[in-house]
Design a protein around this motif. Sequence first.
Motif, mmCIF file in Angstrom:
data_model
loop_
_atom_site.group_PDB
_atom_site.id
_atom_site.type_symbol
_atom_site.label_atom_id
_atom_site.label_comp_id
_atom_site.label_asym_id
_atom_site.label_seq_id
_atom_site.Cartn_x
_atom_site.Cartn_y
_atom_site.Cartn_z
ATOM 1 N N ASN A 185 -47.877 -8.625 -60.192
ATOM 2 C CA ASN A 185 -47.919 -7.647 -59.108
ATOM 3 C C ASN A 185 -47.016 -6.443 -59.363
ATOM 4 N N SER A 186 -46.055 -6.586 -60.255
ATOM 5 C CA SER A 186 -45.086 -5.515 -60.481
ATOM 6 C C SER A 186 -45.638 -4.460 -61.437
ATOM 7 N N PHE A 187 -44.961 -3.331 -61.466
ATOM 8 C CA PHE A 187 -45.339 -2.274 -62.403
ATOM 9 C C PHE A 187 -44.679 -2.474 -63.767
ATOM 10 N N ASP A 188 -43.896 -3.543 -63.909
ATOM 11 C CA ASP A 188 -43.278 -3.837 -65.198
ATOM 12 C C ASP A 188 -44.318 -4.213 -66.243
ATOM 13 N N THR A 189 -45.447 -4.747 -65.790
ATOM 14 C CA THR A 189 -46.517 -5.121 -66.720
ATOM 15 C C THR A 189 -47.616 -4.057 -66.776
ATOM 16 N N ALA A 190 -47.376 -2.910 -66.153
ATOM 17 C CA ALA A 190 -48.359 -1.821 -66.162
ATOM 18 C C ALA A 190 -48.186 -0.962 -67.413
ATOM 19 N N PRO A 191 -49.272 -0.539 -68.037
ATOM 20 C CA PRO A 191 -49.173 0.318 -69.213
ATOM 21 C C PRO A 191 -48.869 1.764 -68.826
ATOM 22 N N LYS A 192 -48.551 2.546 -69.822
ATOM 23 C CA LYS A 192 -48.366 3.976 -69.615
ATOM 24 C C LYS A 192 -49.695 4.589 -69.180
ATOM 25 N N LYS A 193 -49.637 5.504 -68.222
ATOM 26 C CA LYS A 193 -50.826 6.143 -67.651
ATOM 27 C C LYS A 193 -51.803 5.100 -67.108
ATOM 28 N N LEU A 194 -51.325 4.386 -66.111
ATOM 29 C CA LEU A 194 -52.111 3.353 -65.453
ATOM 30 C C LEU A 194 -53.377 3.952 -64.850
ATOM 31 N N LEU A 195 -54.493 3.249 -64.982
ATOM 32 C CA LEU A 195 -55.739 3.695 -64.373
ATOM 33 C C LEU A 195 -55.576 3.767 -62.860
ATOM 34 N N ALA A 196 -56.144 4.801 -62.252
ATOM 35 C CA ALA A 196 -56.036 4.970 -60.801
ATOM 36 C C ALA A 196 -56.804 3.890 -60.045
ATOM 37 N N SER A 197 -57.653 3.157 -60.748
ATOM 38 C CA SER A 197 -58.452 2.096 -60.125
ATOM 39 C C SER A 197 -57.736 0.747 -60.140
ATOM 40 N N ASP A 198 -56.455 0.719 -60.549
ATOM 41 C CA ASP A 198 -55.739 -0.540 -60.716
ATOM 42 C C ASP A 198 -55.412 -1.203 -59.377
ATOM 43 N N SER A 199 -55.507 -2.530 -59.362
ATOM 44 C CA SER A 199 -55.285 -3.318 -58.138
ATOM 45 C C SER A 199 -53.901 -3.113 -57.536
ATOM 46 N N ARG A 200 -52.895 -2.871 -58.367
ATOM 47 C CA ARG A 200 -51.532 -2.692 -57.844
ATOM 48 C C ARG A 200 -51.455 -1.536 -56.856
ATOM 49 N N LEU A 201 -52.368 -0.573 -57.001
ATOM 50 C CA LEU A 201 -52.313 0.652 -56.211
ATOM 51 C C LEU A 201 -53.064 0.550 -54.885
ATOM 52 N N ARG A 202 -53.737 -0.560 -54.651
ATOM 53 C CA ARG A 202 -54.475 -0.706 -53.394
ATOM 54 C C ARG A 202 -53.520 -0.615 -52.206
ATOM 55 N N PRO A 203 -53.783 0.239 -51.243
ATOM 56 C CA PRO A 203 -52.860 0.389 -50.103
ATOM 57 C C PRO A 203 -52.818 -0.839 -49.193
ATOM 58 N N ASP A 204 -53.940 -1.570 -49.091
ATOM 59 C CA ASP A 204 -53.925 -2.771 -48.247
ATOM 60 C C ASP A 204 -53.096 -3.874 -48.890
ATOM 61 N N ARG A 205 -53.229 -4.024 -50.190
ATOM 62 C CA ARG A 205 -52.444 -5.018 -50.913
ATOM 63 C C ARG A 205 -50.961 -4.702 -50.839
ATOM 64 N N TYR A 206 -50.633 -3.430 -51.043
ATOM 65 C CA TYR A 206 -49.227 -3.008 -51.045
ATOM 66 C C TYR A 206 -48.597 -3.171 -49.657
ATOM 67 N N ALA A 207 -49.370 -2.845 -48.608
ATOM 68 C CA ALA A 207 -48.853 -2.981 -47.244
ATOM 69 C C ALA A 207 -48.576 -4.448 -46.918
#
Length: 458
Positions: A340-362
């Motif tokens: 769930n963290s951004f520590d495992t996210a690559p450089k220039k993460l795709l905007a479609s990535d699950s981590r960025l979902r506002p419902d998940r983050y909330a």
Amino acid sequence: MGSKDEKPAAGGGFFSSITASVRGWGSAVHKSVNGLLGYEGLEVINPEGGTDDAEAEAERGRWKQEDRDGYWKMMQNYIGSDVTSMVTLPVIIFEPMTMLQKMAEIMEYSYLLDMADECEDPYMRLVYTSSWAISVYYAYQRTWKPFNPILGETYEMVNHGGITFIAEQVSHHPPMGAAHAENEHFIYDITSKLRTKFLGNSVEVYPVGRTRLTLKKSGVVVDLVPPPTKVNNLIFGRTWVDSPGEMVMTNLTTGDKVVLYFQPCGWFGAGRYEVDGYVYDAAEEPKILMTGKWNESLSCQPCDQEGEPLTGTELKEVWRVAATPDNDKYQYTYFAHKINSFDTAPKKLLASDSRLRPDRYALEKGDMSKSGAEKSSLEERQRAEKRNREANGHQFTPRWFNLTGEITPTPWGDLEVYEYNGKYTEQRAMIDNSDSIEEVDIKSIEFNPWQYGNVSTK
């Protein structure tokens, strides 16, 4: 352990009806909810044992009584149906993770695949690969539901075992995801299409999918067929998970295979978590016995043709579950938090990535009201995009996976197979090798899985 034609004895099965008296099933406590809560035939089970009153046990569920009442009235209309995507579910039953992220959890113990690739013994290779396949069930026992991915949503993972992982939601109806993972030792590919059957206070989950694993050093290709899963006490009682049945992993190159039997929860606790089975050669002679618990550890030992341990050998532990956080709200492992963290996210993460979902983050931040509103908004935008796409005669096309046209049979239905097209590897290489890529704050990226008429996702 018996002969190769014998399977470990199963425990008790599910009762078709529950009486008002206490009945032990494993270490579980069964009592009728009928007469206490007014719902006939529903199970209230405490899989950890105990003698609690049935009504008190029912109250241990995550629902307030008024929520249970309303939800039960709605859901009883769907009994016997596949509810994978036909029902809008409240966020109270969700965990802050999507199904694409959950697909990545199988990579926690990927070191077992590295060991399989380095191993010269063909039967021990299957011990390592099947132990890897079993290891994820510790995470799968969580009873919270992951979010259904939006069509075109992705999940990327790096910085773990040298792996590059990419998953994409390739179909909405039926819900299907595809994933590809690779490091110097192995290549992993899966097409996943879960099918469910709602039974009132429980749901059966059938893993209609195809998993292929390639070990690079030997070139061996392995196929995996997992058992189905049953989630008990969705509305009433303490929710718990069981996966009774066989897991079969076959070496498609040699014909060797491993068959592991997940014991169902039986009388007086017999069998809960237990896994037993054998590695067989192509002639179906047992070579190695395997035994353990999917929530603790697995061990193996060489055996004779009757399946009995060879004299002078002993059980060798192959895998043990890693330490986990204490009192974690969602029963997450440390690896789940890492996913769930951004520590495992690559450089220039795709905007479609699950981590960025506002419902998940909330939901991760504990704001259930905002999570529910954001979830409804995303689902409505998805419906609007579909209407727009269909009105213009266009068809959704996944970015990182191609539909092959191959239809493969599974024990629970046929599956349309998607294959990795290699484009993600090319894009990542271009980004990683470029000095001109502007660094951005990942958390500032707006979630954007939309593909139709949106050039920013191309």
